[in-house]
Design an enzyme around this catalytic site. Structure first.
Site, short mmCIF file in Angstrom:
data_model
loop_
_atom_site.label_atom_id
_atom_site.label_comp_id
_atom_site.label_asym_id
_atom_site.label_seq_id
_atom_site.Cartn_x
_atom_site.Cartn_y
_atom_site.Cartn_z
N SER A 157 0.83 -1.19 0.00
CA SER A 157 0.00 0.00 0.00
C SER A 157 0.88 1.26 0.00
O SER A 157 1.71 1.43 -0.89
CB SER A 157 -0.94 -0.04 1.21
OG SER A 157 -1.91 0.96 1.14
N ARG A 227 -11.56 6.14 10.69
CA ARG A 227 -11.13 4.75 10.64
C ARG A 227 -12.23 3.84 10.11
O ARG A 227 -11.96 2.90 9.35
CB ARG A 227 -10.71 4.29 12.04
CG ARG A 227 -10.23 2.84 12.09
CD ARG A 227 -9.04 2.62 11.18
NE ARG A 227 -8.45 1.30 11.36
CZ ARG A 227 -7.42 0.83 10.66
NH1 ARG A 227 -6.85 1.59 9.74
NH2 ARG A 227 -6.94 -0.36 10.89
N ASP A 322 -8.94 -6.57 -4.27
CA ASP A 322 -8.55 -5.25 -3.77
C ASP A 322 -9.13 -4.18 -4.68
O ASP A 322 -8.68 -4.00 -5.81
CB ASP A 322 -7.03 -5.16 -3.73
CG ASP A 322 -6.51 -3.84 -3.16
OD1 ASP A 322 -7.33 -2.96 -2.85
OD2 ASP A 322 -5.29 -3.72 -3.00
N HIS A 355 -8.07 -5.22 0.20
CA HIS A 355 -6.77 -4.56 0.27
C HIS A 355 -5.89 -5.12 1.39
O HIS A 355 -4.67 -5.22 1.23
CB HIS A 355 -6.98 -3.06 0.47
CG HIS A 355 -5.72 -2.25 0.43
ND1 HIS A 355 -4.89 -2.23 -0.66
CD2 HIS A 355 -5.15 -1.44 1.36
CE1 HIS A 355 -3.86 -1.42 -0.41
NE2 HIS A 355 -3.99 -0.94 0.81
N ASP A 356 -6.49 -5.50 2.50
CA ASP A 356 -5.73 -5.99 3.64
C ASP A 356 -5.09 -7.36 3.39
O ASP A 356 -4.38 -7.87 4.28
CB ASP A 356 -6.61 -6.05 4.89
CG ASP A 356 -6.64 -4.72 5.63
OD1 ASP A 356 -5.92 -3.80 5.21
OD2 ASP A 356 -7.39 -4.61 6.61
#
Length: 382
Positions: A157, A227, A322, A355-356
């Site tokens: 990222s 968040r 992602d 994405h994680d």
């Protein structure tokens, strides 16, 4: 704390601090007269000092990438699944360095640090920093450690953006560049997500124009909302459906505005826990660094030309689920590297988490990384 077995664990690690008392010129036109870089190391530097690997962290990361700070720690470092003996980044073979970026929270000099010129917290006076600024400060750490050239720089990222900047700015100091789940610049949609997150923070009544430290408060609501929004973008729709679906927390509809769905409960928990371990001013800085990253800006939008100075060999990895940094963005990087005549390998990993995924250890991802890093280790005799 349930620690890993000694054969697979780095164990207890201790952060170190490098104090730089020479000015660092920043891209914004300002400078830091002096600053600290906090970092951790794992593994052993070989006699030739050739087996060093730099870990570049993403938005919410820091220097604590692996191992534990004490036996009381509830969790290890943020990339512990991937760094350690026999893991993707094998500390039996590599000397691994992980530094907290300038502006970070609970690490290197940032908004929560005391400004030596005023004796007050920097707060909003901390200058805006860029990926280029981070790389220049990391290069000072490299020199301090006596490392002539990184065997590899690895990052996911925002960390992948730093790796690309390293390859461009310091081509003689980097042998391999591993760019995971990243992009050559943010899309308008991603910049929009970041702006909404920043507005949630700065409009919180407890923000106090960034001087909340002196008020003894934290803009909890704004940081929590930021968040929650960010976390949604890190997960795929399939992952959220599989994990939560439309499950009701109480098993029935209550016709109100409190938490009813399990996904609501999850996001609130993520937001609340984030507030206890992160800083609002840091969040503003990190998202701006993401927005500003664009190595092709200086070359009129020609990414291949921007990569021209690079001599490192590249591994670029993307994940099919992602949507924050979709595979198409990684292919832009690969295409530009090919057009620039650089050596590049590319892997698109089938995944469903989003994405994680770069923080995890799916077999295809793990095997690709282990194979590539094993070749890097062999090159330096590790």
């Amino acid at each position: 704390m349930a620690m890993e077995s000694p054969a697979h664990s780095i164990g207890i690690v201790e952060p170190q601090t490098l104090h730089i008392d020479e000015p660092l010129a920043l891209d914004c036109g300002k400078q830091l007269a002096e600053f600290d870089l906090v970092y951790e190391t794992y593994g052993t530097l070989n006699a030739a000092r050739s087996n060093a690997v730099l870990i570049c962290h993403a938005l919410s990361g820091n220097h604590h990438a692996a191992g534990y700070h004490s036996e009381a720690d509830a969790k290890p470092g943020w990339w512990n699944k991937c760094i350690g003996p026999g893991k993707m980044i094998d500390t039996n073979r590599f000397f691994v360095v992980s530094a907290a970026n300038l502006g970070c929270y609970n690490g290197s000099t940032g908004p929560g640090s005391l400004n030596p010129e005023t004796g007050r917290h920097y707060g909003p006076d901390f200058p805006v920093v860029t990926v280029g600024d981070w790389v220049r400060s990391q290069n000072l750490l490299r020199a301090h450690l006596g490392i002539e050239r990184w065997a590899a720089a690895v990052g996911g990222s925002l960390g992948g953006m730093q790796v690309m900047q390293w390859a461009i700015d310091y081509p003689d100091r980097l042998a391999h560049a591993v760019v995971i789940a990243s992009a050559p610049k943010l899309s308008a949609q991603n910049i929009a997500f970041n702006e909404i997150a920043r507005q949630a923070i700065v409009t919180d009544p407890e923000f106090h124009e960034g001087r909340y430290y002196e008020k003894g408060v934290v803009p909890r609501r704004g940081l929590m909302l930021a968040r929650m929004l960010g976390h949604i973008t890190y997960l795929s729709d399939d992952a959220m459906r599989a994990k939560f679906g439309r499950d009701l927390r109480a098993g029935r509809i209550n016709y109100g505005f409190d938490v009813e769905f399990q996904v609501e409960s999850y996001l609130r928990h993520q937001g609340e826990s984030f507030v206890t371990r992160f800083d609002a001013n840091t969040y503003l800085l990190m998202t701006k660094a993401l927005d500003y990253f664009d190595p092709a800006y200086a070359t009129g939008g020609r990414l291949a030309e921007a990569f021209e100075p690079a001599t490192a060999r590249f591994l670029v990895i993307s994940f099919t689920s992602d949507w924050r940094f979709a595979p198409a963005r990684s292919r832009e990087i690969v295409d530009a590297l090919v057009d620039a005549g650089k050596q590049v390998a590319y892997a698109e990993v089938e995944s469903d988490l989003g994405h994680d995924d770069f923080l995890l250890t799916m077999p295809h991802y793990m095997n690709t990384m282990k194979a590539y890093m094993s070749r890097v280790a062999a090159e330096v005799g590790a």
